[in-house]
Design an enzyme around this catalytic site. Structure first.
Site, PDB file in Angstrom:
ATOM      1  N   ASP A  73       0.346  -0.812   0.153  1.00  0.00           N
ATOM      2  CA  ASP A  73      -0.288  -0.240   0.080  1.00  0.00           C
ATOM      3  C   ASP A  73       0.407   1.297   0.096  1.00  0.00           C
ATOM      4  O   ASP A  73       2.312   1.488   1.018  1.00  0.00           O
ATOM      5  CB  ASP A  73      -1.589   0.186   1.191  1.00  0.00           C
ATOM      6  CG  ASP A  73      -0.064  -0.246   2.252  1.00  0.00           C
ATOM      7  OD1 ASP A  73       0.344  -0.789   3.299  1.00  0.00           O
ATOM      8  OD2 ASP A  73      -0.460   1.110   3.766  1.00  0.00           O
ATOM      9  N   GLU A 127      -0.147  -0.972   5.129  1.00  0.00           N
ATOM     10  CA  GLU A 127       1.032  -0.567   6.631  1.00  0.00           C
ATOM     11  C   GLU A 127       0.884   0.457   6.950  1.00  0.00           C
ATOM     12  O   GLU A 127       1.276   0.763   8.293  1.00  0.00           O
ATOM     13  CB  GLU A 127       2.340  -1.130   5.531  1.00  0.00           C
ATOM     14  CG  GLU A 127       2.919  -0.691   6.752  1.00  0.00           C
ATOM     15  CD  GLU A 127       4.584   0.420   6.551  1.00  0.00           C
ATOM     16  OE1 GLU A 127       5.265   0.477   7.668  1.00  0.00           O
ATOM     17  OE2 GLU A 127       3.753   1.101   6.045  1.00  0.00           O
TER      18      GLU A 127
END
Length: 353
Positions: A73, A127
């Site tokens: 991400d 994350e």
């Protein structure tokens, strides 16, 4: 579906990863592309899809195993997708944090069929958001056996240096109380914002430690990061909250760090709001020593918290190593020097063999 060529130059692979948007919570398209590429182009790997995390591993019976871990991400896009090249620089959201590291790991996992160490690739989601949603934490709960290793390499941007371990972090709220009154008759009240001055005095007088662990010097820091108080422009405030962040060396465990902060602010109401332990460098482990030798780098301490802490908590030595400048992470002008991608690929290919 977006098609990725894992055998391509990792620089081109990084650009392809950047061109598939994957803002936290919307990683599915990239996870689909990564999974499809691994299943089609890396028959020597066992592949597992879990949520929007993609894992792959060799099962060669080697005496040691290395995890290559990275998050898929990014932070929200800032008009910086698709990627673009300018000489040796590749611009785009996630180029530094951390699709360049993902590209290196994906390329090597797919193209080294007979590594010296068994290899596990772990690419996970979420994350860049609150820790409770972190995909690596979920994998730890649901697929713990996939994280077992003798060394974990986290591909966070380090300018292709080795940053060992990480600081721990905690936040507390310290509340001072007063008595509300009309500001025209302030002597009838007691100002809670003024009372917070005593908290700031302790912070100004505080001397932080420098701690040498395995040749890596970790610098601690205790800082006020937010002050909230006040009712209206004509009211003496009766409450003020100071938020304090403590970045602590990994020789302190979580309990010791909390105890220290409470001692510094003895006499004040202290409420713990966030706490994540640090990670020791773990550089004396055999696989870690071999990796350091392969890089030729002098390890330094990691300033900040990363997911190496999760591996360290599992008893797995872990270091941060990846292309990209961490100072460019999350910026509109985020970019990576493509020569670092090439360098990191060569270093890890020597290490993995």
């Amino acid at each position: 579906m977006n098609r990725l060529d894992l055998t391509a130059d990792p620089v081109d692979l990084c650009a392809a990863l950047v061109d598939v948007p994957s803002v936290s919570g919307d990683e599915v398209a990239l996870a689909d592309a990564v999974e499809a590429a691994l299943r089609a182009q890396a028959p020597h790997l066992e592949v597992l899809r879990s949520g929007d995390a993609v894992l792959a591993r060799t099962n060669l019976g080697r005496p040691s195993r290395v995890v290559l871990a990275g998050h898929l991400d990014t932070v929200p896009i800032a008009d910086n997708v698709p990627s673009r090249r300018d000489g040796d620089l590749l611009y785009g959201c996630g180029t530094s944090d951390m699709k360049s590291g993902d590209a290196v790991f994906l390329h090597l996992a797919a193209t080294i069929a007979e590594p010296r160490h068994d290899v596990t690739l772990v690419l996970y989601e979420l994350e860049e958001v609150e820790a409770v949603r972190n995909g690596l934490g979920r994998l730890e709960r649901e697929h713990r056996d996939w994280l077992a290793a003798d060394l974990a390499l986290l591909g966070e941007p380090t300018n292709s240096g080795v940053e060992a371990g990480c600081q721990g972090t905690l936040r507390v709220e310290i509340t001072t109380h007063g008595r509300r009154a009309h500001s025209a008759r302030s002597w009838l009240g007691r100002n809670a914002v003024h009372g917070a001055g005593a908290v700031l005095d302790r912070l100004n007088a505080y001397t932080a430690r420098d701690v040498d662990i395995d040749g890596c010097v970790y610098r601690e820091g205790l800082q006020a990061v937010k002050i909230a108080g006040g009712v209206a422009g004509n009211v003496v405030p009766d409450e003020c909250v100071v938020t304090v962040n403590f970045r602590f060396a990994p020789d302190r465990d979580a309990a010791a760090a909390e105890k220290h902060v409470r001692e510094v602010f003895d006499g004040f109401a202290v409420v713990l709001t966030d706490l994540s332990p640090g990670a020791l460098p773990g550089l004396t482990a055999p696989a870690a020593r071999e990796f350091i030798a392969a890089t030729g780098a002098t390890p330094s301490a990691k300033y900040g918290w990363t997911d190496v802490s999760r591996f360290a908590a599992l008893g797995i030595p872990a270091v941060n190593y990846g292309p990209g400048d961490p100072n460019l992470a999350h910026t509109r002008e985020e970019h990576v020097d493509t020569r670092q991608i090439t360098e990191a690929t060569a270093v890890l290919r020597r290490f993995l063999g």
